[in-house]
Scaffold this motif. Structure first.
Motif: not given
Lengths: 122, 122, 122, 122
Positions: A66-75
């Motif tokens: 989930k954290k990687e999903d969040i970081e991907d959207e922020m990217a």
């Protein structure tokens, strides 16, 4: 936080410009289309938190996927923001400094400390 | 583009943290509220381009006041994006690098050069 | 709730078509531009609730002016939604019925009663 | 357009209320959460048109599957809009009438016929 301590926005601009140049994407990337894309990505970040209460929001950051999903959207948001800045010669750091100076005046510490009010509500 | 060449992302985090600390705003700034704010600011950027055709969009950047409006909205987006990263220990540069590696694979140059298709449309 | 009990969706389409015809706005109203506008208006509705906790959200509806602001943003959303439907021959009621049938299956009562989970989280 | 000629918003409210009551969802549905959901769905509609030029946008409506995707997103928007109205006793038709009266004054026909300007740009 190693990379954020080293890298400047100028370097992100260069990297993103190269990515788009190799795909010949300037023809599709005017400011309006990029703002549409930016708005969609911001909404996709928000979607991750939809229906979640504060406790559930916190827990997302403890879940590696989930954290990687969040970081991907922020990217994705950063990518489109920097892309607009790169194409239209905008200094994002300068823009942020100027806007924060305005916000210092709109939200003076003595009036807004501990307050969630908007500047025109006080 | 002087400041984008000088200032590191880490320094933006510090500046924004200080701004919020002085106002005691941590209590209002969880990821969901900040994503709501980010989404609203992205929409305010888009609003400047609403109903405009490509020619009219270009002309906005030649109008000093309109350009400052655009930059102000971009600054607001950057502010909330960096604020989430600062509060949740996210390295934005690292996140962007990883996402762009994924996009290199989703959008290989030989298939997407000069194409406005989405990765799942080709 | 008098008018919502009297007026048919079809009549809203007619009214909006007349408003736009008198201004000769068909030339600006393709589905993408209208979706941009709809997205902006949805964000303006959300903006009214920004930073507010549940108690503060409730209180907005007891403030006559704030309630009118909320209703105005909802009207703008309805206007653009119905305008797209009118221009592209979409039966909104039919679309809603079909989508709610899908949602009956995606969110079966026995699994989702009292749950805030998304369909792919259970 | 058969159903839109028969159905009133009041009937949509009843249908949606029943759907949510059977799932005991009132506890999650305050105006802010619903506005978040509405904003996300509006963005998902816009996503279908992302990167598309006017010709490509038109063609989407000739593709049965794509048209159903568009209608599904519009249904989701309608669902959340009507849900807010149902929960907070808002007459959407009345709200639309009042807002369109305001817009008649903001956008007088003699000044805005054939114009894509915003009311504060003329």
């Amino acid at each position: 936080m190693v990379k954020d301590q080293e890298i400047r926005i100028h370097e992100l601009k260069e990297k993103i410009k190269d990515f788009c140049d190799r795909r010949d994407w300037d023809q599709f990337h005017n400011a309006k289309e990029l703002a549409v894309a930016l708005s969609i990505e911001a909404s996709e970040l928000l979607e991750i938190f939809r229906w979640k209460n504060p406790q559930e929001v916190s827990e997302l950051f403890n879940d590696k996927n989930k954290k990687e999903d969040i970081e991907d959207e922020m990217a994705d948001i950063l990518y489109f923001l920097v892309r607009i800045a790169q194409l239209y010669n905008i200094d994002l750091t300068e823009a942020l400094d100027r806007k924060m100076d305005k916000n210092e005046k709109k939200y003076p510490v003595d009036k807004f400390k501990g307050s969630n009010k908007k500047y025109n509500e006080v």
